[in-house]
Design an enzyme around this catalytic site. Sequence first.
Site, PDB file in Angstrom:
ATOM      1  N   CYS A 142      -5.064  -3.875   2.923  1.00  0.00           N
ATOM      2  CA  CYS A 142      -4.703  -3.694   4.332  1.00  0.00           C
ATOM      3  C   CYS A 142      -5.866  -3.905   5.325  1.00  0.00           C
ATOM      4  CB  CYS A 142      -4.079  -2.310   4.519  1.00  0.00           C
ATOM      5  SG  CYS A 142      -3.110  -2.121   6.041  1.00  0.00           S
ATOM      6  N   GLU A 200       0.853  -1.179   0.000  1.00  0.00           N
ATOM      7  CA  GLU A 200       0.000   0.000   0.000  1.00  0.00           C
ATOM      8  C   GLU A 200       0.902   1.248   0.000  1.00  0.00           C
ATOM      9  OE1 GLU A 200      -3.779   1.277   2.876  1.00  0.00           O
ATOM     10  OE2 GLU A 200      -2.156   0.083   3.699  1.00  0.00           O
ATOM     11  N   LYS A 249      -9.585   1.506  -1.622  1.00  0.00           N
ATOM     12  CA  LYS A 249      -9.773   0.923  -0.285  1.00  0.00           C
ATOM     13  C   LYS A 249     -11.139   1.276   0.304  1.00  0.00           C
ATOM     14  CE  LYS A 249      -7.094   0.602   4.030  1.00  0.00           C
ATOM     15  NZ  LYS A 249      -5.943   1.235   4.731  1.00  0.00           N
TER      16      LYS A 249
END
Length: 268
Positions: free
Chosen positions: A154, A45, A116
């Site tokens: 993540c 990321e 995300k």
Amino acid sequence: MSHDTVGIAVAQFAPSASREGNLVDVSDAARTAASRGAGVVVFPEYSSYFVDPFDSSLAANAEDLDGPFVQALTALASELDIVVVAGLVESADDGRRVRNAVAAVGADGILAVYRKLHLYDAFGQRESDWVEPGEIAPPQTFEVDGLRFGLMTCYDLRFPEVARTLADAAVDVALVPAEWVRGPLKEHHWRTLLTARAIENTFFVAAADHPPPLGVGHSMIVDPQGVTLAQVGTATDVAVAHVDPAAIARVRRVNPALELRRYRVTPR
């Protein structure tokens, strides 16, 4: 090694505030991964730009999807005949916040883009102060050598529904760029969640993290039974696993958990 296997690499490095330096690191790791037989290379990321703590420089260094970072990834993918998957600080509409994006890039350009969904507003952090959340959209997938890959990022790992939607999209490998922040038990959470997502969805998971001191490291590739096939540790390095697409069908014959489900995932 069977000729039918697909090489998947996780490349662990520490992105910095130097956009040029990050591209050098990405290029070096991609070359190493390709030399070891990887056809898909996953980076962390925020690979294009990272600063800790976040500040206004994030927006100042954000890029569009046709910007220099993705252009460089495309050139790299073309030269090495690989697919590069990396976290990107993408420009957003309001000029203050950015998008936390992951781009999968092949020789001809972008194959998939994921933004995300779940921002890291936890453990004393407030990602949403600087980043706008991705919109709920169909899973972003692409195919390489008969394997279907899907993207997540993540903190999404803590929400099993995200990986489940990838399983529903017939994904064989979930790719997880991350900056998994260090802290008490965080290595344990990282390993456990990656393994759980692989086991419950009976697919492969490949996750790339930042190394210490900010990340936990331990970038890894996990098989559909939760076995770690390859792992980096805490150094800046690349790990490659040569995965067998037939392994998924073999595991699902014995453990047809996806087929036996009685619930579906619906947006909140």
